[in-house]
Design an enzyme around this catalytic site. Sequence first.
Site, short mmCIF file in Angstrom:
data_model
loop_
_atom_site.label_atom_id
_atom_site.label_comp_id
_atom_site.label_asym_id
_atom_site.label_seq_id
_atom_site.Cartn_x
_atom_site.Cartn_y
_atom_site.Cartn_z
N ASP A 183 0.84 -1.20 0.00
CA ASP A 183 0.00 0.00 0.00
C ASP A 183 0.88 1.25 0.00
O ASP A 183 0.70 2.17 -0.81
CB ASP A 183 -0.91 0.02 1.24
CG ASP A 183 -1.55 -1.32 1.51
OD1 ASP A 183 -2.56 -1.64 0.90
OD2 ASP A 183 -0.99 -2.07 2.35
N GLU A 197 1.61 -6.66 -5.39
CA GLU A 197 1.33 -5.96 -6.65
C GLU A 197 2.46 -5.05 -7.08
O GLU A 197 2.77 -4.94 -8.27
CB GLU A 197 0.07 -5.11 -6.50
CG GLU A 197 -1.15 -5.97 -6.26
CD GLU A 197 -2.37 -5.17 -5.95
OE1 GLU A 197 -2.33 -3.94 -6.06
OE2 GLU A 197 -3.37 -5.79 -5.57
O1 TRH Z 1 4.51 -5.95 0.62
P1 TRH Z 1 3.54 -6.61 -0.27
O2 TRH Z 1 3.21 -7.99 0.05
O3 TRH Z 1 2.22 -5.76 -0.34
C1 TRH Z 1 0.94 -6.37 -0.36
C2 TRH Z 1 0.28 -6.20 -1.68
O4 TRH Z 1 0.35 -4.90 -2.19
C3 TRH Z 1 -1.16 -6.61 -1.56
O5 TRH Z 1 -1.84 -6.44 -2.75
C4 TRH Z 1 -1.82 -5.82 -0.47
O6 TRH Z 1 -3.15 -6.11 -0.37
C5 TRH Z 1 -1.12 -6.16 0.81
O7 TRH Z 1 0.24 -5.80 0.71
C6 TRH Z 1 -1.73 -5.46 1.97
O8 TRH Z 1 4.12 -6.62 -1.76
P2 TRH Z 1 4.30 -5.49 -2.86
O9 TRH Z 1 2.97 -4.98 -3.30
O10 TRH Z 1 5.16 -6.06 -3.89
O11 TRH Z 1 5.06 -4.30 -2.17
C7 TRH Z 1 6.40 -4.41 -1.79
C8 TRH Z 1 7.10 -3.08 -1.87
O12 TRH Z 1 8.35 -3.18 -1.21
C9 TRH Z 1 7.40 -2.62 -3.29
O13 TRH Z 1 7.24 -1.21 -3.40
C10 TRH Z 1 8.87 -2.98 -3.49
C11 TRH Z 1 9.38 -2.71 -2.09
N1 TRH Z 1 10.65 -3.34 -1.73
C12 TRH Z 1 11.74 -2.52 -1.48
O14 TRH Z 1 11.63 -1.29 -1.59
N2 TRH Z 1 12.93 -3.09 -1.11
C13 TRH Z 1 13.09 -4.42 -1.01
O15 TRH Z 1 14.21 -4.88 -0.67
C14 TRH Z 1 11.96 -5.26 -1.28
C15 TRH Z 1 12.11 -6.76 -1.18
C16 TRH Z 1 10.76 -4.69 -1.64
#
Ligand code: TRH
Length: 405
Positions: free
Chosen positions: A29, A267
């Site tokens: 989010d 996402e």
């Molecule tokens: O963290 P998430 O599992 O978020 C989820 C989904 O958005 C889901 O749809 C929602 O309903 C739920 O949360 C509540 O995965 P997502 O969406 O990939 O977000 C991860 C974020 O973290 C993305 O912006 C990339 C970032 N990230 C970093 O900045 N550094 C890192 O080392 C990693 C592994 C990720």
Amino acid sequence: MDERPAAARGHRRPVRWDLFCRVVDNYGDAGFCWRLARQLAHEHGLQVRLWIDDLTTLRALQSGASAGSSCDGVRIEAWIDDDPRLVAPAPDEIADVVVGALACTLPDGYRAAMAVRRPVWIDLEYLSAEGWVPSHHGLPSPKPDGLVEYFFFPGFDAATGGLLREADLLARHDAFDASARAAFLASIGVALPADTPLASLFCYADAPAVALLDAFAARDEGWRVLVPAGVAPATAGHPVALAVPFVPQADYDRLLWSCSLNFVRGEESFVRALWSQRPMVWQAYRQAEDAHLPKVRAFVDRWCASALPGPAAAAALAGIEAAWNATAEAPPGAGPASCASPLSLPLSLPLSLPLSLPLSLPTALDALIEALPALRVAATRWARAQAAHPDLAARLVRFATDKLY
Ligand code: TRH
């Protein structure tokens, strides 16, 4: 449709944007809202306030993010229910465009003041590749006080809200050469011969992560898997795993570009992996009654239909997606990391793998690695073709401008 800019079409430009973000859990989010807010400010010259109820999560993605300050062109505000600016704002404190991100409910007082100010009001929804999205994108929801809330759905085709993509993303990708890769990997503590095959792993706690690393270890190419801090703790100490820091969001693309295969989730990382032009495997956010599986199926079908990886590579992608997203309660006789619910593929694709039978994770990984060259070509083709279309931020600005009262 009249494609001229809003000003040429006689529209006034909505300049002040308020983006409301409630962090349900994880990083997605905050990650999605932060990326969108920065892009609205940088690329569209808008005055953006990001109201967010969890600054700790935002700070994991962007160091220095703090309430009441400007960061990267965005005004960050703590969404605290008793903030007077939310409890009883004057109408002129309401922005021109108000976005409730990921279907969050706006604060009552702010919502009441909107009836007077009459901003454009957008419910920015979750991403899905499913077929119903285009017919729901842009639908109005009229309210008793005369306001209209519009549904804006991210998606994969022209009739949806699109995918976030910064204007310079592909150019930055193309400039990421071998020396930039070596420097980035060194900056996160990875010192390996340049030809070591690398994967990255970002998954949920219920993913069969150790089984995946065992499957990598059983192969003879010498794969190493980068595991960011806090992800898959059970893999710590595994001979294939390499612990790396959880990098700032601005560096996450470089992590993806440094690998020849990426496992992503949710996402936001999913979309970044799609733009990375590298083969990737997506773990969907698990939902009750396996409601996430149709999303995975829809993605595989849609991506294969436009990226055209060829039948064997398409089957390999479907196989690993099924194995990786399988529920923990596999049917009797199936191994712990096997495909409980095989995914469908476009009917036009002649399947080379027996997808009607459960695939074990090692079998699915072997097929995937075999298919990596074809998937890499297809991933590049997909990204280059998609980048010819407006991204989500541009579509959102256009949409809001068209809806101004
Ligand atoms: O963290 P998430 O599992 O978020 C989820 C989904 O958005 C889901 O749809 C929602 O309903 C739920 O949360 C509540 O995965 P997502 O969406 O990939 O977000 C991860 C974020 O973290 C993305 O912006 C990339 C970032 N990230 C970093 O900045 N550094 C890192 O080392 C990693 C592994 C990720």
